[in-house]
Design an enzyme around this catalytic site. Structure first.
Site, short mmCIF file in Angstrom:
data_model
loop_
_atom_site.label_atom_id
_atom_site.label_comp_id
_atom_site.label_asym_id
_atom_site.label_seq_id
_atom_site.Cartn_x
_atom_site.Cartn_y
_atom_site.Cartn_z
N SER D 272 0.84 -1.18 0.00
CA SER D 272 0.00 0.00 0.00
C SER D 272 0.88 1.23 0.00
O SER D 272 2.00 1.21 0.53
CB SER D 272 -0.88 -0.02 1.25
N ARG D 311 -27.41 -6.99 -44.03
CA ARG D 311 -26.20 -6.54 -43.30
C ARG D 311 -26.58 -5.34 -42.44
O ARG D 311 -27.26 -4.44 -42.91
CB ARG D 311 -25.07 -6.14 -44.26
#
Lengths: 451, 451, 451, 451
Positions: D272, D311
């Site tokens: 940390s 399409r």
């Protein structure tokens, strides 16, 4: 996102805001501002702050290797601070990142990047508004058919459609300005949001830090309560969906059989690898794709609010990918949409054709309303429906079918019939609505200028 | 939603707002107000408006059969108007729904229901805030450990956690009040958003109609530009996620091994069909489930913005299911959360135990900060890390390990060590933050009262 | 789900499968089967099993009050067992639910309901396939234009489109049959998935229990590993999206300006409250809405896989709402789609018109291919593009423009040109593909019959 | 995806499969195979095919500039073919891409990449399985407490938990192998899916093309019916969620207060920036984040099924971003999970402590079951619940509380009580389940080897 998607769906200016370099620059801006703030508060020697600030020159930082190390530590802040400490000569290195935690750096950098990103989006939505305003004015009287459920309904003008787009774009500009306000806040809470490492000096340092960065001070640190972030994410989702609505209108109007608009021509644009005659919409399709990708990031952003205790184990980290994507795709959608609308070729003749070609059925409400005073709404609707059906069945024009209907001839003088079937007479409040949208545009424009 | 989910995850008061009866009532409110508005504007005879208004008594309407017919017509407005016309005697029947279209009815009814729904949610979030405020005050000094990434980090107090919940709840109350503003608008545009059927009287009728219903008049009709609706939907998603964050904290704190809170006991609550010792959290779990269900509706609400032309063919209709669900689950989540927080049993002894039991490691930052003035941040962090590792490895308390460390003894007098290892001395701005949240609560409370 | 959404978007037959009554019936089926299995395994007296089984008569159970109590206990199994014990006379009551846990009951009941629900969906998708097969056969040679990116591209037949729908529907039928297999498994693990309460008899009881219910025995209990459930949920999402694809084709083909299909007429169907001429698609729109609602449930179902330890605190419970909705909306979408396709009016004349009306541009690839042998693909494409552009610019037909082009006249004899511009000659493998889809349909039909 | 997210959440091996270079390589593989197939079918001269194939050397292609041009044409295939034609000398250039359309290239390349991607995932899930198998075997008898709703429930062993992970991983391996089958199909349909440009030779060329690429031939082209793609997308979503389930178990077990597992130590891992004592899980957290990102792509993939006509205008194009992301994040999740599980430190002492420390309450079901033969399930449950409550209230161990209970002493001899409170005696089918999972692993392993 692959290179292909980057090229097609992402706004390069927005990509820069979320680049590795810019992320590192924002994190270092936090560290520099923190050092200065703590010096002002008497926590650090001024010389240390100066040394740290001098070291926060992004050019020294190798973002790629920094991010590779991040995979080990789980956060890029660990290697960043190590690198920064290495660069700060002597004792000052001990004052780097003093009293802060990784999330303070990352979240404040995020706020800075979101603010910058929103500024870009404000510009994009306003450019869209400006383009729509031009269309609304120019095509105020360009007749076309309104379509509901994809069926011809009743006449509108293309100017009204553009005014609706304009109004939508203006609301998004305002939405973004409000979001900017909400997210321009510093995050500074230390390890668990108490700023314990600073003893009693926390609030003072927070104020000074925020001032340095031009951010506001929140009531409480917000590390684990991320509604502000989620508000930005969902707000961008709305902006993207608004862009998709307009793009969808364009794609639908550009259908071969409707043909009311086309995208601007350009060398190589919209050609097909198989079909010589093709002139596909390209920009509007890219808008739709980019918007879907943006919207797709929203649920994860909401999910990311559900953070464990004082820092989440996964949900927060997911933001590091989804927020940049959300900004990049939203901006990509807007960017392509501005291009599409700016270059849009409008075909008023096809609009008029479509309004008339299909038997003029789009004026059957006009007919019914004209008959209503004489025969009541019920009968008038029934008569209009029967005439419309007869017209459709026999292939004659609605007007002609109406002129041959006894009820109509009984109820209305011949010149009234001419009036009814001229769509110009059935536009209601169209003009007023266009005026309102343009007025709103001018109002916001003047605000944007004075900003 | 099945009956089981209804019972567990839905707020009954909210279910009533979205019931068939209430939907029909709101649609009829539109028709009655429209008739009155048109009478005032001179379009209808006053008597017709009175007759229509009188017929708009929801008791006559059979909502289920109305909705069955809706499946054929595609909208409930067609059968509703037919029923309404049947009920209006004589010529007045011709004035029913005059100049309006189905979507005007449905969207305005939606606005009325959303407004009512938001009012309920404002109450729910504020009740949540009030409960959290009580906890924040009571447990201002109740020490516990803060946890990041689900690891013990540094001390906080339970009051601070409650203050963060409070602050989150207050922001949601405000968010909802803003959403209320945004959605309290009439929709009135006729067939394609031009109000052509009313000739030039459209704007005047719109004003009168809106006044009747207590709604605002939008610049333009918004039938196909639904960012207002999406803003409500995403806003509720944020509220639900906020509820889930708090619920998750509760579930995690209630884990057997942590045991810092439990839900209130009640006969038959949280028992197991297999395990005699079980006392499961029930309300907080219901919150998490309900919130997930609410959040799940958000993407479809964004998708519903992408409407074709002047009315969508599917996206709009999907709103009819997803918005009621979103309101019902969000309110369900809040409802259960208020119950969970109100009844929460706090176990300060377990909080203290957990803070101390694990070697007091949560004070290692305090140790590092205390050592920093003497040896610099770098060395201090290293020393604290080594001491913490030694403590963990040998199973002694951090304090003891520190007292045996030469560097510590050299740097600090013994009484300083006592100070360091009393968590009360390492709370930083905790008190201030609690004050700020409580102050904010009182400010909003006074506004809510005067409302 | 409100009553309106129920009426429009839900399949009543599927609603029955997920009704309160049916849920209780399935839970009791578990308890009865468990008692019998345990009796066979020598754990219970046979008389006790008989008594329990006799008491498992759903008519005695008040599902609504049961679900109300569930809100307190957090699960409906607690009140269910209490009620069941009350009904079992004497000592046998002690053998109710012996060795089982709530989740065993709920998950096995879920499996039974999912199996039943999938059976219904198999029927629905196959009915869709049968309808599409009819269209594919009937319209094998009905010429229409194929459209890519919503632009006219090249000729197809409506039979081919229907064959593609058919093929899609058949794959969904097969998908559902596979899902049925995967979910037809008992869940029986006791409190934490070890069946410890049954000592060593767990596996034997599991076998007997599964046999009673016609379910398979999984390797391990699956309470907290829910990929089987998620596979069903995502599979239904695919089925719903497949339905939406077909519905979208219908809505687009039904646009006024395209007019190639209409939905079947019915009294009151698709009329408008404002527009007399309207004949809106209704079923296809309901499909799109229902499918969106179904798809919207999928992410939460995936999220529900992420369960804590041996039983989830929220994710599992959310399934109780989202799975029934997913089944109901998916089935609703299919149900309406079968109606839409069965009643579909096909307009071959409009199809032919659209193919020819727009200058015959859809044959420009045919022209290019015909020119290719003589001039190479590059030149042929360029020539065809120039001719197509000229045709579009001057408003003449492509054929005519081609006949006036020197390159074309040089390259091709006049009768070849006639050939090129007859779309019948440019259908490639259309017929073969239709045959394949129909053959696949017949294959699956024969399997379905023998099932 | 930003560089940070790439570093943390993406599998580099998978990133290569979806790199620009590899995409271009796959597209060129299609063009080369097509040329060969057409030469074999007598459509092209063999020399032309050789020339094209020779030119399809990816090294010549500048992917970035190709993708930039794609933004103009809307597809990368247009510039790709132009570049390819430039590279093919003389007349052969006319045979490039003969009879194909852009989507044929892109979708077949997609199939090739998905197949390769799935192969990688099969390896990743199987590596996960192998690691879990080792844990299942090693910790077959390592006692721990099972937890439901995050409450202690009853004993299990860590081996059983690992066996459940193993079984889950094996099912994902199988799922992926099935998906591989389903997606290994060529797409070849020409402009509108009829292969008209090839006259009657379409099917033959398709066969030859598919053979060249090692893909199967589908019944019909699948350009606009994308259930195969959606099945892969949702399947990957399930795999990612499965990974997240395991990662969540790890994160929860690694909580400071539970401490039953830790991730492997590594220099700089999980430290940390503020807290010296921290040893955060890193890999498991990355899994959770990556899995959320993967799952977040699923809805858009389902939405992408809803394609217009032959399409889609947007939905298809969105796949180009979302599918690569889905593969990269899913693989990233698995990759990190394998690392987490392989390096997992197991703490049997903490497991035992947790099982006993909380009063042994996890054995209350065992107590109840032991009392059941004597006093009936009802009374036994009540007695156990009372004893458990008394134990919890007075802070004594459950065993002790039981020994002081008259009913217990009456019902059971003292040595029976010892038996009851030894958790080893309350593991039911644990061993059998572990055996089954391991057996299943060995079965799949032998299949994988012979593959």
């Amino acid at each position: 996102v692959t290179e292909l998607a980057d090229a097609l769906f992402v706004d390069p200016a927005m990509a820069r805001i979320w680049s590795a370099e810019q992320s590192v620059r924002c994190m270092l801006a936090f560290e520099a501002a923190l050092a200065h703030a703590e010096a002002q508060a008497g926590i650090l020697p001024l010389a240390a702050a100066e040394a740290i600030s001098a070291a926060c020159e992004q050019d020294h930082f190798d973002a790629p290797s920094l991010f590779r190390e991040a995979a080990i530590s789980g956060t890029p802040v660990i290697p960043l601070i190590r690198m920064l400490e290495d660069r700060v000569a002597g004792g000052a290195s001990g004052y780097v990142h003093y009293g802060a935690t990784s999330q303070d750096v990352l979240d404040t950098a995020l706020a800075l990047q979101m603010r910058e990103g929103i500024d870009l989006l404000v510009g994009r939505t306003f450019a869209l508004a400006a383009t729509c305003a031009k269309l609304a004015e120019q095509h105020r009287q360009t007749l076309m058919v309104g379509r509901t459920l994809l069926q011809q309904a009743a006449p509108i003008t293309f100017g009204l459609k553009a005014a609706r787009w304009l109004s939508l774009a203006l609301r998004q500009t305002r939405r973004l300005r409000e979001l900017r306000e909400g997210i321009s806040v510093v995050q500074f809470g230390g390890a668990t949001g108490t700023l314990a490492a600073l003893g009693g000096a926390g609030p003072q340092v927070t104020e000074l830090l925020a001032t340095q960065l031009g951010l506001a001070v929140p009531d409480l640190p917000w590390h684990a309560e991320r509604d502000r972030v989620a508000a930005v994410a969902t707000g961008l989702g709305i902006v993207a969906a608004a862009a998709a609505k307009i793009a969808q209108d364009i794609v639908l109007l550009a259908q071969t059989e409707i043909g009311e608009v086309s995208e601007a021509r350009a060398e190589g644009k919209g050609v097909s690898s198989a079909l010589p005659q093709k002139r596909n919409p390209v920009d509007a399709i890219a808008v739709r794709a980019a918007a879907q990708l943006a919207i797709g990031s929203v649920p994860a952003a909401l999910g990311a609010m559900i953070q464990e205790h004082e820092r989440a184990a996964g949900a927060w980290q997911a933001e590091w990918a989804l927020l940049p994507d959300l900004f990049r795709f939203t901006s990509g959608a807007l960017n392509r949409l501005v291009a599409a609308v700016e270059g849009l070729e409008i075909h008023p003749d096809r609009m008029r054709d479509n309004l008339e070609h299909f038997g003029g059925l789009a004026l059957s409400e006009a007919l019914a309303m004209a008959l209503t005073p004489g025969m009541g709404r019920h009968e008038a609707q029934r008569a209009a429906r029967e005439i419309a059906n007869r017209a459709a069945a026999t292939g004659v024009n609605l007007r002609e079918a109406a002129m041959h209907d006894k009820r109509v001839r009984r109820a209305l003088p011949p010149n009234a019939i001419d009036q009814i079937f001229d769509p110009v007479n059935y536009l209601g409040s169209t003009d007023l609505y266009i005026d309102r949208a343009l007025e709103d545009f001018r109002t916001l424009r003047s605000k944007m200028v004075t900003l």
